[in-house]
Write a protein that holds these residues in place. Sequence first.
Motif, mmCIF file in Angstrom:
data_model
loop_
_atom_site.group_PDB
_atom_site.id
_atom_site.type_symbol
_atom_site.label_atom_id
_atom_site.label_comp_id
_atom_site.label_asym_id
_atom_site.label_seq_id
_atom_site.Cartn_x
_atom_site.Cartn_y
_atom_site.Cartn_z
ATOM 1 N N PRO A 8 0.756 -0.954 0.010
ATOM 2 C CA PRO A 8 0.486 0.068 0.082
ATOM 3 C C PRO A 8 0.725 1.400 0.070
ATOM 4 O O PRO A 8 0.674 2.599 -0.789
ATOM 5 C CB PRO A 8 -0.959 -0.179 1.242
ATOM 6 N N THR A 9 2.198 1.318 0.830
ATOM 7 C CA THR A 9 3.112 2.149 0.489
ATOM 8 C C THR A 9 3.437 3.065 -1.009
ATOM 9 O O THR A 9 3.234 4.053 -1.452
ATOM 10 C CB THR A 9 3.808 2.542 1.360
ATOM 11 N N VAL A 10 3.362 1.489 -1.535
ATOM 12 C CA VAL A 10 4.398 1.968 -3.278
ATOM 13 C C VAL A 10 2.884 2.613 -3.595
ATOM 14 O O VAL A 10 3.833 3.489 -4.583
ATOM 15 C CB VAL A 10 4.955 0.922 -2.960
ATOM 16 N N LEU A 11 1.740 2.136 -3.796
ATOM 17 C CA LEU A 11 0.690 2.928 -4.209
ATOM 18 C C LEU A 11 0.442 3.827 -3.709
ATOM 19 O O LEU A 11 0.160 4.741 -5.032
ATOM 20 C CB LEU A 11 -0.735 1.541 -3.842
ATOM 21 N N LYS A 12 0.906 4.641 -2.264
ATOM 22 C CA LYS A 12 0.845 5.582 -2.419
ATOM 23 C C LYS A 12 1.707 6.647 -3.046
ATOM 24 O O LYS A 12 0.986 7.803 -3.186
ATOM 25 C CB LYS A 12 0.166 5.846 -1.325
ATOM 26 N N LEU A 13 2.816 6.383 -2.703
ATOM 27 C CA LEU A 13 4.158 7.137 -3.918
ATOM 28 C C LEU A 13 3.103 6.785 -5.310
ATOM 29 O O LEU A 13 3.635 8.929 -5.249
ATOM 30 C CB LEU A 13 5.498 6.448 -3.426
ATOM 31 N N MET A 14 3.027 6.729 -5.616
ATOM 32 C CA MET A 14 2.631 6.479 -6.914
ATOM 33 C C MET A 14 1.236 7.355 -7.238
ATOM 34 O O MET A 14 1.878 8.236 -8.344
ATOM 35 C CB MET A 14 2.842 4.973 -7.492
ATOM 36 N N ALA A 16 0.357 10.026 -4.871
ATOM 37 C CA ALA A 16 0.920 11.483 -4.907
ATOM 38 C C ALA A 16 1.617 12.109 -6.208
ATOM 39 O O ALA A 16 1.550 12.891 -6.068
ATOM 40 C CB ALA A 16 1.838 11.227 -3.415
ATOM 41 N N PHE A 17 2.313 11.272 -6.425
ATOM 42 C CA PHE A 17 3.552 11.554 -7.778
ATOM 43 C C PHE A 17 2.554 11.507 -9.012
ATOM 44 O O PHE A 17 2.216 13.391 -9.500
ATOM 45 C CB PHE A 17 4.396 10.377 -8.413
ATOM 46 N N ASN A 18 1.599 11.551 -8.832
ATOM 47 C CA ASN A 18 0.618 11.398 -9.792
ATOM 48 C C ASN A 18 -0.350 13.159 -9.984
ATOM 49 O O ASN A 18 -0.586 13.309 -10.734
ATOM 50 C CB ASN A 18 -0.364 9.825 -10.664
ATOM 51 N N GLU A 19 -0.513 12.833 -9.108
ATOM 52 C CA GLU A 19 -1.991 13.723 -8.149
ATOM 53 C C GLU A 19 -0.585 15.061 -7.625
ATOM 54 O O GLU A 19 -1.087 16.419 -8.025
ATOM 55 C CB GLU A 19 -2.381 13.743 -6.859
ATOM 56 N N GLY A 20 0.998 15.022 -8.205
ATOM 57 C CA GLY A 20 2.155 16.086 -7.790
ATOM 58 C C GLY A 20 1.535 16.917 -7.039
ATOM 59 O O GLY A 20 2.028 17.553 -6.126
ATOM 60 N N SER A 23 7.504 14.485 -6.161
ATOM 61 C CA SER A 23 9.129 14.946 -6.902
ATOM 62 C C SER A 23 9.253 13.374 -7.405
ATOM 63 O O SER A 23 9.198 12.315 -6.239
ATOM 64 C CB SER A 23 9.931 15.952 -5.975
ATOM 65 N N ALA A 24 9.232 13.302 -8.703
ATOM 66 C CA ALA A 24 9.954 12.430 -9.202
ATOM 67 C C ALA A 24 11.160 11.712 -8.736
ATOM 68 O O ALA A 24 10.787 10.251 -8.289
ATOM 69 C CB ALA A 24 9.884 12.391 -10.134
ATOM 70 N N VAL A 25 12.277 12.189 -8.254
ATOM 71 C CA VAL A 25 13.361 11.896 -7.508
ATOM 72 C C VAL A 25 12.783 11.145 -5.580
ATOM 73 O O VAL A 25 12.934 10.022 -5.617
ATOM 74 C CB VAL A 25 14.153 12.756 -6.872
ATOM 75 N N GLY A 26 11.789 12.019 -5.175
ATOM 76 C CA GLY A 26 11.554 11.717 -3.594
ATOM 77 C C GLY A 26 10.401 10.360 -4.303
ATOM 78 O O GLY A 26 11.222 9.747 -3.160
ATOM 79 N N THR A 27 9.904 9.977 -4.852
ATOM 80 C CA THR A 27 9.098 9.061 -5.501
ATOM 81 C C THR A 27 9.416 7.923 -5.814
ATOM 82 O O THR A 27 9.486 6.889 -5.234
ATOM 83 C CB THR A 27 7.777 10.004 -6.542
ATOM 84 N N GLN A 28 10.682 8.091 -5.884
ATOM 85 C CA GLN A 28 11.709 7.354 -6.965
ATOM 86 C C GLN A 28 12.652 6.114 -5.353
ATOM 87 O O GLN A 28 12.663 5.440 -5.348
ATOM 88 C CB GLN A 28 12.475 7.411 -7.773
ATOM 89 N N LEU A 29 13.326 7.598 -4.658
ATOM 90 C CA LEU A 29 14.132 6.833 -3.586
ATOM 91 C C LEU A 29 13.182 6.720 -2.427
ATOM 92 O O LEU A 29 13.360 5.445 -2.311
ATOM 93 C CB LEU A 29 14.378 8.101 -3.121
ATOM 94 N N ALA A 30 12.093 6.439 -2.099
ATOM 95 C CA ALA A 30 11.435 6.333 -1.394
ATOM 96 C C ALA A 30 11.388 5.017 -1.906
ATOM 97 O O ALA A 30 11.151 3.411 -1.168
ATOM 98 C CB ALA A 30 9.556 6.681 -1.153
ATOM 99 N N SER A 56 -1.378 10.930 3.080
ATOM 100 C CA SER A 56 -2.367 11.989 2.684
ATOM 101 C C SER A 56 -3.381 11.730 0.857
ATOM 102 O O SER A 56 -4.261 12.333 1.242
ATOM 103 C CB SER A 56 -2.227 13.476 2.984
ATOM 104 N N VAL A 57 -3.320 10.522 0.659
ATOM 105 C CA VAL A 57 -4.769 10.348 -0.742
ATOM 106 C C VAL A 57 -4.813 9.007 -0.408
ATOM 107 O O VAL A 57 -4.436 8.192 0.929
ATOM 108 C CB VAL A 57 -2.794 9.856 -1.723
#
Length: 77
Positions: A8-14, A16-20, A23-30, A56-57
Amino acid sequence: MAAAYSNPTVLKLMVAFNEGKASAVGTQLAIWSITNNAPALATHPEANAALSAANSVNTDEYPLLRCTTSGSDPPLF
């Protein structure tokens, strides 16, 4: 080959990135910190911000597939 991936965390990160919200860098690192069991990557300021934004997504409308390759290649999401 694609298979359902349930982190679920990976999904939430993606999302959050999709909704702006992350950041791309932060998402990828996480995501790398999660998928490669490398928690030190999550301490990077951008990864930390992405993880915070991910809390929060709403992911109700988003499916997540994990496409894998053969051998030791990392998964593609």
